[in-house]
Design a protein around this motif. Sequence first.
Motif, PDB file in Angstrom:
ATOM      1  N   GLY A 207     -10.049   5.344  -5.055  1.00 20.10           N
ATOM      2  CA  GLY A 207      -8.822   5.255  -5.829  1.00 20.10           C
ATOM      3  C   GLY A 207      -8.678   6.458  -6.740  1.00 20.10           C
ATOM      4  O   GLY A 207      -9.469   7.408  -6.662  1.00 20.10           O
ATOM      5  N   VAL A 208      -7.671   6.370  -7.595  1.00 20.16           N
ATOM      6  CA  VAL A 208      -7.470   7.412  -8.597  1.00 20.16           C
ATOM      7  C   VAL A 208      -8.276   7.003  -9.827  1.00 20.16           C
ATOM      8  O   VAL A 208      -8.179   5.862 -10.276  1.00 20.16           O
ATOM      9  N   TYR A 209      -9.055   7.919 -10.330  1.00 19.11           N
ATOM     10  CA  TYR A 209      -9.901   7.647 -11.490  1.00 19.11           C
ATOM     11  C   TYR A 209      -9.313   8.307 -12.740  1.00 19.11           C
ATOM     12  O   TYR A 209      -8.425   9.159 -12.645  1.00 19.11           O
ATOM     13  N   THR A 210      -9.861   7.907 -13.896  1.00 18.27           N
ATOM     14  CA  THR A 210      -9.408   8.491 -15.163  1.00 18.27           C
ATOM     15  C   THR A 210      -9.641  10.000 -15.185  1.00 18.27           C
ATOM     16  O   THR A 210      -8.976  10.716 -15.912  1.00 18.27           O
ATOM     17  N   THR A 211     -10.611  10.459 -14.419  1.00 15.16           N
ATOM     18  CA  THR A 211     -10.809  11.888 -14.197  1.00 15.16           C
ATOM     19  C   THR A 211     -11.644  12.033 -12.929  1.00 15.16           C
ATOM     20  O   THR A 211     -12.058  11.020 -12.352  1.00 15.16           O
ATOM     21  N   ASP A 212     -11.897  13.249 -12.488  1.00 12.22           N
ATOM     22  CA  ASP A 212     -12.645  13.434 -11.240  1.00 12.22           C
ATOM     23  C   ASP A 212     -14.037  12.784 -11.362  1.00 12.22           C
ATOM     24  O   ASP A 212     -14.877  13.244 -12.138  1.00 12.22           O
ATOM     25  N   PRO A 213     -14.300  11.721 -10.592  1.00 18.49           N
ATOM     26  CA  PRO A 213     -15.583  11.019 -10.725  1.00 18.49           C
ATOM     27  C   PRO A 213     -16.781  11.882 -10.318  1.00 18.49           C
ATOM     28  O   PRO A 213     -17.913  11.558 -10.654  1.00 18.49           O
ATOM     29  N   LYS A 221     -12.012   3.647 -12.448  1.00 19.34           N
ATOM     30  CA  LYS A 221     -10.914   3.547 -11.478  1.00 19.34           C
ATOM     31  C   LYS A 221      -9.690   2.934 -12.157  1.00 19.34           C
ATOM     32  O   LYS A 221      -9.807   1.996 -12.932  1.00 19.34           O
ATOM     33  N   ILE A 222      -8.525   3.499 -11.837  1.00 22.30           N
ATOM     34  CA  ILE A 222      -7.279   3.003 -12.424  1.00 22.30           C
ATOM     35  C   ILE A 222      -6.639   2.069 -11.397  1.00 22.30           C
ATOM     36  O   ILE A 222      -6.465   2.433 -10.233  1.00 22.30           O
ATOM     37  N   GLU A 223      -6.289   0.871 -11.832  1.00 25.81           N
ATOM     38  CA  GLU A 223      -5.706  -0.104 -10.890  1.00 25.81           C
ATOM     39  C   GLU A 223      -4.275   0.289 -10.514  1.00 25.81           C
ATOM     40  O   GLU A 223      -3.900   0.277  -9.355  1.00 25.81           O
ATOM     41  N   LYS A 224      -3.500   0.654 -11.543  1.00 29.37           N
ATOM     42  CA  LYS A 224      -2.113   1.085 -11.313  1.00 29.37           C
ATOM     43  C   LYS A 224      -1.833   2.290 -12.182  1.00 29.37           C
ATOM     44  O   LYS A 224      -2.120   2.264 -13.383  1.00 29.37           O
ATOM     45  N   LYS A 265     -12.076  -2.241  -0.208  1.00 25.80           N
ATOM     46  CA  LYS A 265     -11.720  -2.784  -1.522  1.00 25.80           C
ATOM     47  C   LYS A 265     -10.389  -2.204  -1.958  1.00 25.80           C
ATOM     48  O   LYS A 265      -9.979  -1.161  -1.447  1.00 25.80           O
ATOM     49  N   PRO A 266      -9.705  -2.887  -2.884  1.00 23.29           N
ATOM     50  CA  PRO A 266      -8.393  -2.397  -3.287  1.00 23.29           C
ATOM     51  C   PRO A 266      -8.499  -1.021  -3.914  1.00 23.29           C
ATOM     52  O   PRO A 266      -9.508  -0.692  -4.553  1.00 23.29           O
ATOM     53  N   GLY A 267      -7.476  -0.245  -3.726  1.00 19.62           N
ATOM     54  CA  GLY A 267      -7.469   1.102  -4.295  1.00 19.62           C
ATOM     55  C   GLY A 267      -6.607   1.157  -5.541  1.00 19.62           C
ATOM     56  O   GLY A 267      -6.578   0.208  -6.320  1.00 19.62           O
ATOM     57  N   THR A 268      -5.944   2.277  -5.726  1.00 18.52           N
ATOM     58  CA  THR A 268      -5.039   2.458  -6.869  1.00 18.52           C
ATOM     59  C   THR A 268      -3.606   2.467  -6.363  1.00 18.52           C
ATOM     60  O   THR A 268      -3.293   3.157  -5.390  1.00 18.52           O
ATOM     61  N   LEU A 269      -2.746   1.704  -7.034  1.00 17.42           N
ATOM     62  CA  LEU A 269      -1.329   1.707  -6.695  1.00 17.42           C
ATOM     63  C   LEU A 269      -0.606   2.700  -7.593  1.00 17.42           C
ATOM     64  O   LEU A 269      -0.860   2.746  -8.793  1.00 17.42           O
ATOM     65  N   VAL A 270       0.270   3.502  -6.994  1.00 19.96           N
ATOM     66  CA  VAL A 270       1.094   4.428  -7.780  1.00 19.96           C
ATOM     67  C   VAL A 270       2.462   3.762  -7.897  1.00 19.96           C
ATOM     68  O   VAL A 270       3.125   3.525  -6.888  1.00 19.96           O
ATOM     69  N   VAL A 271       2.844   3.422  -9.124  1.00 20.87           N
ATOM     70  CA  VAL A 271       4.010   2.540  -9.326  1.00 20.87           C
ATOM     71  C   VAL A 271       4.957   3.098 -10.399  1.00 20.87           C
ATOM     72  O   VAL A 271       4.625   4.061 -11.095  1.00 20.87           O
ATOM     73  N   ASP A 272       6.102   2.458 -10.539  1.00 19.62           N
ATOM     74  CA  ASP A 272       7.012   2.824 -11.627  1.00 19.62           C
ATOM     75  C   ASP A 272       6.399   2.416 -12.967  1.00 19.62           C
ATOM     76  O   ASP A 272       5.653   1.432 -13.045  1.00 19.62           O
ATOM     77  N   GLU A 273       6.759   3.153 -13.995  1.00 21.59           N
ATOM     78  CA  GLU A 273       6.166   2.952 -15.320  1.00 21.59           C
ATOM     79  C   GLU A 273       6.319   1.506 -15.822  1.00 21.59           C
ATOM     80  O   GLU A 273       5.411   0.957 -16.444  1.00 21.59           O
ATOM     81  N   GLU A 274       7.466   0.895 -15.523  1.00 19.60           N
ATOM     82  CA  GLU A 274       7.743  -0.463 -16.045  1.00 19.60           C
ATOM     83  C   GLU A 274       6.769  -1.495 -15.492  1.00 19.60           C
ATOM     84  O   GLU A 274       6.605  -2.570 -16.049  1.00 19.60           O
ATOM     85  N   GLU A 275       6.106  -1.165 -14.388  1.00 23.10           N
ATOM     86  CA  GLU A 275       5.198  -2.139 -13.778  1.00 23.10           C
ATOM     87  C   GLU A 275       3.838  -2.178 -14.464  1.00 23.10           C
ATOM     88  O   GLU A 275       3.003  -3.013 -14.142  1.00 23.10           O
ATOM     89  N   ILE A 276       3.615  -1.232 -15.376  1.00 22.58           N
ATOM     90  CA  ILE A 276       2.293  -1.183 -15.993  1.00 22.58           C
ATOM     91  C   ILE A 276       2.324  -1.958 -17.304  1.00 22.58           C
ATOM     92  O   ILE A 276       3.110  -1.653 -18.196  1.00 22.58           O
ATOM     93  N   VAL A 277       1.492  -2.980 -17.354  1.00 22.39           N
ATOM     94  CA  VAL A 277       1.553  -3.883 -18.500  1.00 22.39           C
ATOM     95  C   VAL A 277       0.836  -3.268 -19.699  1.00 22.39           C
ATOM     96  O   VAL A 277       1.403  -3.085 -20.757  1.00 22.39           O
TER      97      VAL A 277
END
Length: 436
Positions: A207-213, A221-224, A265-277
């Motif tokens: 997935g996409v991480y907070t920085t290069d792992p 790992k960032i969920e969204k 395993k689930p990866g990272t979803l790239v989504v619209d800003e409003e979807e991030i709680v």
Amino acid sequence: MDTPPVPGKRQSAAARPEPWSSFVESDPEKMARIVMKFGGTSVADIGRIENAARRVQREVEAGHEVAVVVSAMAGVTNQLVGYVQETSKIYDAREYDAIVASGEQVTAGLMALRLQEMGISARSWLGWQIPIRTNEVHGKARIEDIDGSEIVRRFGEGQVAVVAGFQGVSPNNRIATLGRGGSDTSAVAVAAALKADRCDIYTDVDGVYTTDPRIVPKARKIEKISHEEMLEMASLGAKVLQTRSVEIAMNHGVRLQVLSSFEDKPGTLVVDEEEIVEQQVVSGIAYSRDEAKITLVKVADKPGVAANIFGPLTDASINVDMIVQSVSPDGERTDMTFTVARTDLDRAVQVLKSNHDKIGYESLLSDGDVVKISVIGVGMRSHAGVAQTMFRTLAEKGINIQVISTSEIKISTLVAEEYAELAMRALHTAYGLDAA
Ligand code: ADP
Ligand code: ASP
Ligand code: MG
């Protein structure tokens, strides 16, 4: 930011019901159309191609229509670029494209063969055969149009399309490549053109991480992640997705996921800003080694000087990124420091030297041993003190900041290359991003 004319505009991701990940339960009765992209390490040898093909098989057996987009086997594109550079120093970009696009042709054919061996109907497609039409900027072309009709027709016959990533055909009917990392863009653009239900980018991280792992072991790992943040991360150096692919996903509402080709395993979803709680103030840190610094010492401190410096660089298609002008002690002379891509350094120096008399400077200093480190987060719009944390953290580690630049949702600093890892780890901790 412009909207690319890729056909197949669809409703925004925000308007769709979750979930859409292949690892989240979805309606088993409903057939989906899926684009699956496999990067270089995921197709690095015959065994890995087989592993990727098994993932494709799973989706086909679930009743889905599948287009697979493949990169060249790991290392192949670098080798081909090397051959070009060995042969011709200032090369013809059309021939560069003819050579470097060949890696994807091999993997597309191999993937189609592997699928056929598994009893799945599959056919490979090069850019010109679809066609994927691009503009004429060879080496870094942009996709202008994709005709997905034949692929869709064959979906109706149960056939899987295996598309060679990274390539299209230019208006002069020649192969064009999309810039390094361009298979991500091929995949998202194909997903937009086919009106796919989702685009899964399979890679060597989960997935996409907070920085290069690979640089910061405590990366999380960032969920969204929002499109805006992913765009900044990518354009500031995180090569997990090519920047252009994120733009297309955002503009065409393509549901994008980054996930591992080796683990289920689930990866990272790239989504619209409003979807991030839960929005973090800083969500990621990116770095880029493709930087070089130039200082013009003692240029005249008067109107028109900046135009005289940057005009000739623009004419030579050299992008200038960060700029800082030092305070002039006598009101007459000042130092001008700026950055260019490291690959453009030699040319930039040449251009500035040949314009020496017009610009008027005492000396020119250049330094290729620098990195740009950026912190990114949409929360910066509403929170103060983010820059101060960065400056204080680097100061505490004794790291000198050479140039600073900011935008609404990022702060970038240029530091000596030797401090890159230390700086990234310290910042990751300082912004509370470390994994528990
Ligand atoms: P592929 O060949 O599958 O396209 P890439 O090498 O282009 O893969 O991109 C994946 C790599 O991106 C990872 O191995 C990782 O080192 C790097 N990377 C950089 N920044 C990040 C990040 N924030 N999250 C995940 N991976 C990152
Ligand atoms: N093979 C190309 C590269 O290495 C494209 C890609 O992998 O995305 O840049
Ligand atoms: Mg890549």
